[in-house]
Design an enzyme around this catalytic site. Sequence first.
Site, mmCIF file in Angstrom:
data_model
loop_
_atom_site.group_PDB
_atom_site.id
_atom_site.type_symbol
_atom_site.label_atom_id
_atom_site.label_comp_id
_atom_site.label_asym_id
_atom_site.label_seq_id
_atom_site.Cartn_x
_atom_site.Cartn_y
_atom_site.Cartn_z
ATOM 1 N N GLN A 98 -12.520 -1.445 -6.118
ATOM 2 C CA GLN A 98 -11.655 -0.538 -6.888
ATOM 3 C C GLN A 98 -12.475 0.632 -7.442
ATOM 4 O OE1 GLN A 98 -10.071 -1.448 -10.862
ATOM 5 N NE2 GLN A 98 -8.023 -1.059 -10.048
ATOM 6 N N TYR A 179 -6.476 4.831 -17.354
ATOM 7 C CA TYR A 179 -7.731 5.520 -17.038
ATOM 8 C C TYR A 179 -7.435 6.911 -16.439
ATOM 9 C CZ TYR A 179 -9.443 1.016 -18.336
ATOM 10 O OH TYR A 179 -9.685 -0.114 -19.066
ATOM 11 N N ARG A 226 -3.588 1.578 -6.985
ATOM 12 C CA ARG A 226 -2.963 0.733 -8.015
ATOM 13 C C ARG A 226 -2.292 1.594 -9.077
ATOM 14 N NH1 ARG A 226 -5.077 -4.164 -11.991
ATOM 15 N NH2 ARG A 226 -3.508 -5.572 -11.167
ATOM 16 N N GLY A 310 -4.960 -12.191 -11.844
ATOM 17 C CA GLY A 310 -6.204 -11.829 -12.495
ATOM 18 C C GLY A 310 -6.902 -13.028 -13.098
ATOM 19 N N ARG A 311 -6.417 -13.469 -14.255
ATOM 20 C CA ARG A 311 -7.158 -14.487 -15.006
ATOM 21 C C ARG A 311 -7.251 -15.831 -14.295
ATOM 22 N NH1 ARG A 311 -3.724 -12.941 -20.031
ATOM 23 N NH2 ARG A 311 -2.451 -12.337 -18.264
HETATM 24 C C1 LIG Z 1 -11.220 -9.465 -17.993
HETATM 25 C C2 LIG Z 1 -10.255 -8.518 -17.353
HETATM 26 C C3 LIG Z 1 -10.728 -7.391 -16.697
HETATM 27 C C4 LIG Z 1 -9.855 -6.508 -16.049
HETATM 28 N N1 LIG Z 1 -10.362 -5.445 -15.355
HETATM 29 C C5 LIG Z 1 -9.536 -4.667 -14.605
HETATM 30 C C6 LIG Z 1 -10.066 -3.653 -13.765
HETATM 31 O O1 LIG Z 1 -11.278 -3.428 -13.653
HETATM 32 N N2 LIG Z 1 -9.173 -2.916 -13.054
HETATM 33 C C7 LIG Z 1 -7.812 -3.119 -13.128
HETATM 34 O O2 LIG Z 1 -7.041 -2.433 -12.457
HETATM 35 N N3 LIG Z 1 -7.300 -4.099 -13.915
HETATM 36 C C8 LIG Z 1 -8.123 -4.879 -14.620
HETATM 37 N N4 LIG Z 1 -7.600 -5.917 -15.365
HETATM 38 C C9 LIG Z 1 -6.153 -6.234 -15.250
HETATM 39 C C10 LIG Z 1 -5.946 -7.326 -14.192
HETATM 40 O O3 LIG Z 1 -6.220 -6.835 -12.883
HETATM 41 C C11 LIG Z 1 -4.492 -7.866 -14.193
HETATM 42 O O4 LIG Z 1 -3.611 -6.800 -13.968
HETATM 43 C C12 LIG Z 1 -4.183 -8.554 -15.529
HETATM 44 O O5 LIG Z 1 -5.159 -9.530 -15.831
HETATM 45 C C13 LIG Z 1 -2.789 -9.217 -15.486
HETATM 46 O O6 LIG Z 1 -2.734 -10.182 -14.460
HETATM 47 P P1 LIG Z 1 -2.832 -11.774 -14.795
HETATM 48 O O7 LIG Z 1 -1.689 -12.075 -15.752
HETATM 49 O O8 LIG Z 1 -2.668 -12.431 -13.448
HETATM 50 O O9 LIG Z 1 -4.175 -12.015 -15.409
HETATM 51 C C14 LIG Z 1 -8.453 -6.767 -16.070
HETATM 52 C C15 LIG Z 1 -7.969 -7.893 -16.763
HETATM 53 C C16 LIG Z 1 -8.843 -8.767 -17.394
HETATM 54 C C17 LIG Z 1 -8.285 -9.995 -18.074
#
Ligand SMILES: Cc1cc2nc3c(=O)[nH]c(=O)nc-3n(C[C@H](O)[C@H](O)[C@H](O)COP(=O)(O)O)c2cc1C
Length: 359
Positions: A98, A179, A226, A310-311
């Site tokens: 990304q 961003y 994205r 994500g998580r």
């Molecule tokens: C620790 C952490 C770091 C993240 N870093 C990014 C990132 O670098 N780029 C991005 O587009 N989203 C980032 N996100 C958002 C995640 O990609 C995702 O959209 C978000 O965690 C919700 O999805 P989930 O409910 O499956 O965790 C981050 C989220 C977390 C928790």
Amino acid sequence: MNRLWNPIELGRVRLSNRLAMAPLTRSRAHADGTPGTLAAEYYAQRASFGLIVAEGTQPSADGQGYHGSPGLHTAEHVAGWSAVTHAVHDAGGHIFIQLMHAGRIAHPDNTPHHRQPVAPSAIAPAEKMFTQGGLKDIPSPRALSRAQIQDTVDDHARAATLAIEAGADGVEIHAANGYLIQQFLSVNANQRQDGYGGGIAQRARFALEVVEAVSAAIGADRTGIRLSPGSRFGNIDEGAERDPLYHHLVSELAKHPLAYLHLAHSGDDTLLTELRRRWPGTLILNRIDRPLQALAADIDTGLADMASVGRWALANPDLVARLRSGAALNEADPATFYGGDAHGYTDYPFMQTLLPASA
Ligand SMILES: Cc1cc2nc3c(=O)[nH]c(=O)nc-3n(C[C@H](O)[C@H](O)[C@H](O)COP(=O)(O)O)c2cc1C
């Protein structure tokens, strides 16, 4: 869950399933932005996801917002990312990196150069962020000149070229979560009057120029993007014209045969359905906080082609095998999300190998 586990063609690659690891900033890169020593192991552990979208990576020194985020603008960065992509490929996976320019969500304390952040307009986000010196107010950014906007577009194209040189299968342009690119889309962060701000088409222009430049550099079929329509991260406000803005943007994106559109989505399913209608290509849907039992639903209805998490991906390197076998899951530990060492990074356990009943 059925179609979730079917293979899918994504640009030039064939993925073994439709579950993607969403990009996750982990703030463990070296001070110069080279991916850290454990990054290859961390991503290779997650190679059974159909696609890994690696963490937000700055395309230039000024694109850095957080301490410890990786870059893609020096030879050292390319060498560091090469180790990551080779480890993922050797483990049978696929990886897009990304490209994330943080814009005004940045603090001089977090970068080696300590420069003032840059943005469409000189408007501070009125938020605090974690820095090397603790929690601090984010300072007012400097507005990019038109020439610097062109340089920033070029930086994205160069970083994309370096990503391919480093062996990545493609790049994802980060136009979400408050961003730089979403700052251009937003009425409260972009008050330019020079063709990059004002109406919807002007606010979408920077995003589309980045897409065109990156596609020209590495091929549209290795370029994903994205978006997070309506997200308020970074004190973003897309105003009353939010829906027409995204209708326009997605219709324009649909003119490019991109590898995919990745939506970070929470809430407005009417807008989501309309964006799907305007997007004929591959759609990856990240429903924030989605229950895992619902992962396949959007794919089965045709609303999305892939799901990302994500998580759960952060905490379960073998999430695919766990979901397929109904095994219990590791819980993510927010205390180790950003920075630190192997703990909370490469030490989340794999599930125990299931022994045959007769053993
Ligand atoms: C620790 C952490 C770091 C993240 N870093 C990014 C990132 O670098 N780029 C991005 O587009 N989203 C980032 N996100 C958002 C995640 O990609 C995702 O959209 C978000 O965690 C919700 O999805 P989930 O409910 O499956 O965790 C981050 C989220 C977390 C928790």
